[in-house]
Design an enzyme around this catalytic site. Structure first.
Site, PDB file in Angstrom:
ATOM      1  N   ARG A 170     -60.394 -43.205  69.451  1.00  0.00           N
ATOM      2  CA  ARG A 170     -60.942 -42.624  70.607  1.00  0.00           C
ATOM      3  C   ARG A 170     -61.960 -43.098  71.531  1.00  0.00           C
ATOM      4  O   ARG A 170     -63.078 -43.220  70.861  1.00  0.00           O
ATOM      5  CB  ARG A 170     -61.077 -40.991  70.447  1.00  0.00           C
ATOM      6  CG  ARG A 170     -60.087 -40.387  69.665  1.00  0.00           C
ATOM      7  CD  ARG A 170     -58.929 -39.768  70.719  1.00  0.00           C
ATOM      8  NE  ARG A 170     -57.933 -38.976  70.286  1.00  0.00           N
ATOM      9  CZ  ARG A 170     -57.013 -39.495  69.687  1.00  0.00           C
ATOM     10  NH1 ARG A 170     -56.719 -40.696  69.593  1.00  0.00           N
ATOM     11  NH2 ARG A 170     -56.015 -38.555  69.151  1.00  0.00           N
ATOM     12  N   ARG A 216     -53.531 -39.892  73.474  1.00  0.00           N
ATOM     13  CA  ARG A 216     -53.679 -38.793  74.300  1.00  0.00           C
ATOM     14  C   ARG A 216     -55.041 -39.258  75.559  1.00  0.00           C
ATOM     15  O   ARG A 216     -54.747 -39.032  76.478  1.00  0.00           O
ATOM     16  CB  ARG A 216     -54.180 -37.648  73.857  1.00  0.00           C
ATOM     17  CG  ARG A 216     -52.894 -36.758  73.298  1.00  0.00           C
ATOM     18  CD  ARG A 216     -53.200 -35.632  72.446  1.00  0.00           C
ATOM     19  NE  ARG A 216     -53.253 -35.999  71.058  1.00  0.00           N
ATOM     20  CZ  ARG A 216     -53.385 -35.395  69.942  1.00  0.00           C
ATOM     21  NH1 ARG A 216     -53.157 -33.994  70.210  1.00  0.00           N
ATOM     22  NH2 ARG A 216     -53.520 -35.662  68.849  1.00  0.00           N
ATOM     23  N   ASP A 232     -42.694 -45.587  64.650  1.00  0.00           N
ATOM     24  CA  ASP A 232     -43.510 -44.911  63.612  1.00  0.00           C
ATOM     25  C   ASP A 232     -42.811 -43.667  62.783  1.00  0.00           C
ATOM     26  O   ASP A 232     -43.028 -42.596  63.106  1.00  0.00           O
ATOM     27  CB  ASP A 232     -44.723 -44.319  64.461  1.00  0.00           C
ATOM     28  CG  ASP A 232     -45.907 -43.773  63.481  1.00  0.00           C
ATOM     29  OD1 ASP A 232     -45.675 -43.760  62.289  1.00  0.00           O
ATOM     30  OD2 ASP A 232     -46.540 -42.842  63.919  1.00  0.00           O
ATOM     31  N   LEU A 233     -41.867 -44.153  62.013  1.00  0.00           N
ATOM     32  CA  LEU A 233     -40.950 -43.067  61.427  1.00  0.00           C
ATOM     33  C   LEU A 233     -41.386 -42.734  60.077  1.00  0.00           C
ATOM     34  O   LEU A 233     -41.142 -41.850  59.337  1.00  0.00           O
ATOM     35  CB  LEU A 233     -39.500 -43.575  61.356  1.00  0.00           C
ATOM     36  CG  LEU A 233     -39.049 -43.746  62.786  1.00  0.00           C
ATOM     37  CD1 LEU A 233     -37.684 -44.201  62.752  1.00  0.00           C
ATOM     38  CD2 LEU A 233     -39.251 -42.486  63.916  1.00  0.00           C
ATOM     39  N   LYS A 234     -42.329 -43.469  59.413  1.00  0.00           N
ATOM     40  CA  LYS A 234     -42.827 -43.117  58.069  1.00  0.00           C
ATOM     41  C   LYS A 234     -42.026 -42.905  57.081  1.00  0.00           C
ATOM     42  O   LYS A 234     -41.873 -41.859  56.431  1.00  0.00           O
ATOM     43  CB  LYS A 234     -43.924 -42.195  58.266  1.00  0.00           C
ATOM     44  CG  LYS A 234     -45.057 -42.537  59.281  1.00  0.00           C
ATOM     45  CD  LYS A 234     -45.991 -41.171  59.179  1.00  0.00           C
ATOM     46  CE  LYS A 234     -47.176 -41.405  60.261  1.00  0.00           C
ATOM     47  NZ  LYS A 234     -46.809 -41.015  61.562  1.00  0.00           N
ATOM     48  N   PHE A 235     -40.860 -43.831  56.694  1.00  0.00           N
ATOM     49  CA  PHE A 235     -39.931 -43.525  55.612  1.00  0.00           C
ATOM     50  C   PHE A 235     -40.469 -43.349  54.383  1.00  0.00           C
ATOM     51  O   PHE A 235     -41.350 -43.968  54.069  1.00  0.00           O
ATOM     52  CB  PHE A 235     -38.900 -44.729  55.791  1.00  0.00           C
ATOM     53  CG  PHE A 235     -38.126 -44.877  57.089  1.00  0.00           C
ATOM     54  CD1 PHE A 235     -37.324 -43.799  57.658  1.00  0.00           C
ATOM     55  CD2 PHE A 235     -37.808 -46.063  57.397  1.00  0.00           C
ATOM     56  CE1 PHE A 235     -36.814 -43.925  58.981  1.00  0.00           C
ATOM     57  CE2 PHE A 235     -36.945 -46.024  58.686  1.00  0.00           C
ATOM     58  CZ  PHE A 235     -36.652 -45.243  59.473  1.00  0.00           C
ATOM     59  N   THR A 247     -54.530 -40.043  59.174  1.00  0.00           N
ATOM     60  CA  THR A 247     -55.896 -39.848  59.714  1.00  0.00           C
ATOM     61  C   THR A 247     -56.325 -38.426  59.781  1.00  0.00           C
ATOM     62  O   THR A 247     -57.451 -38.093  60.175  1.00  0.00           O
ATOM     63  CB  THR A 247     -55.984 -40.578  60.874  1.00  0.00           C
ATOM     64  OG1 THR A 247     -54.971 -40.191  61.699  1.00  0.00           O
ATOM     65  CG2 THR A 247     -55.966 -42.085  60.570  1.00  0.00           C
ATOM     66  N   PRO A 275     -35.750 -45.649  46.865  1.00  0.00           N
ATOM     67  CA  PRO A 275     -35.404 -47.014  47.470  1.00  0.00           C
ATOM     68  C   PRO A 275     -34.257 -47.241  48.323  1.00  0.00           C
ATOM     69  O   PRO A 275     -34.282 -47.658  49.378  1.00  0.00           O
ATOM     70  CB  PRO A 275     -35.520 -48.019  46.419  1.00  0.00           C
ATOM     71  CG  PRO A 275     -36.542 -47.163  45.400  1.00  0.00           C
ATOM     72  CD  PRO A 275     -36.173 -45.677  45.699  1.00  0.00           C
ATOM     73  N   ASN A 276     -33.082 -46.830  47.707  1.00  0.00           N
ATOM     74  CA  ASN A 276     -31.793 -47.210  48.334  1.00  0.00           C
ATOM     75  C   ASN A 276     -31.566 -46.225  49.938  1.00  0.00           C
ATOM     76  O   ASN A 276     -31.110 -46.864  50.847  1.00  0.00           O
ATOM     77  CB  ASN A 276     -30.605 -46.415  47.740  1.00  0.00           C
ATOM     78  CG  ASN A 276     -30.373 -47.724  46.199  1.00  0.00           C
ATOM     79  OD1 ASN A 276     -30.881 -48.932  46.449  1.00  0.00           O
ATOM     80  ND2 ASN A 276     -29.568 -47.386  45.475  1.00  0.00           N
TER      81      ASN A 276
END
Length: 247
Positions: free
Chosen positions: A191, A221, A66-69, A130, A73-74
């Site tokens: 949750r 959590r 989960d790095l959410k780049f 979220t 684009p390159n």
């Protein structure tokens, strides 16, 4: 749904610690209780490839990286290629990076996976975090509210050829109707009833999320912060399928 092709258990546990030893212990304890593990930006920034590999070896579970780049684009394509040796099952980018960026990410993942002789990851895009509600989104200059923006970005993600999106389960039913059964819906902000909501505003229970059309539930959590994480994971499984897990 696409999830059935990955694992029978829809829960990916979010291991949100930067301590490799703690993460490996959790992964090992939860091996039989969850469908996968999620490691995020903070862990990766602290521990890099080596730390991710240690956790994956301990858990022997599918990895959601989960790095959410989010970049040109390159640059995103290069970042995707750089993490492919970790063999993630799921890898994400920010949909607001645009169609060209998402296409570049998808093509990089496919070509690098082929070169490495591994299965390509499911490429998914983040729509609206979220932690954000309508007021938060309006503060960034986006009009129309969270659901409108989620629908726009999810449609853009599909058009770019990605496999699915990260979204709140509160949007899942609408997105399932918009985009069909073969579009992967990955839902954080889940949750169980016995847990607090912490810092996420758009929260539903595991059973509600599945009923709304989610494929993958990301839960952190309530499991990792429990006195007995394995027991907590079993309780959540019981909520989802409605069975007696013998606790």
């Amino acid at each position: 749904m696409p999830m059935a092709q990955m694992t029978q258990n829809p829960v990916f546990v979010a291991i949100d610690t930067t301590v490799v030893g703690d993460a490996t212990t959790l992964a090992a304890r939860l091996h039989d209780e969850v469908g996968g593990i999620k490691l995020g930006l903070e862990f990766f920034a602290r521990n890099g490839h080596k730390g991710v590999k240690e956790v994956c070896r301990a858990g022997a579970l599918p990895l959601f990286l989960d790095l959410k780049f989010h970049d040109i684009p390159n640059t995103v394509a290069g970042a995707v290629r750089a993490v492919m040796p970790l063999a993630p099952a799921l890898l994400n980018v920010h949909a607001c990076g645009g169609r060209a960026m998402m296409i570049a990410a998808r093509e990089a993942a496919q070509s690098e996976a082929l070169a490495l002789g591994i299965a390509p990851p499911k490429m998914i895009a983040v729509t609206v975090l979220t932690s954000m509600d309508d007021d938060d989104l309006g503060g960034t200059g986006v009009a129309g509210g969270v659901l409108d923006q989620v629908r726009r970005l999810a449609a853009l993600t599909r058009d770019a050829g990605l496999d699915g999106v990260v979204c709140s389960a509160r949007e899942a039913r609408v997105l399932r109707a918009d985009l069909g059964d073969d579009f992967l819906l990955v839902t954080p902000g889940v949750r169980p009833l016995w847990s607090t909501t912490n810092d996420q505003k758009r929260v539903v229970t595991p059973q509600e999320a599945m009923a709304e059309g989610a494929d993958v539930l990301v839960i952190g959590r309530p499991i990792t912060g429990a006195t007995d994480p394995a027991q907590a994971a079993r309780l959540i499984a019981g909520e989802i399928v409605g069975w007696d897990v013998g606790i």
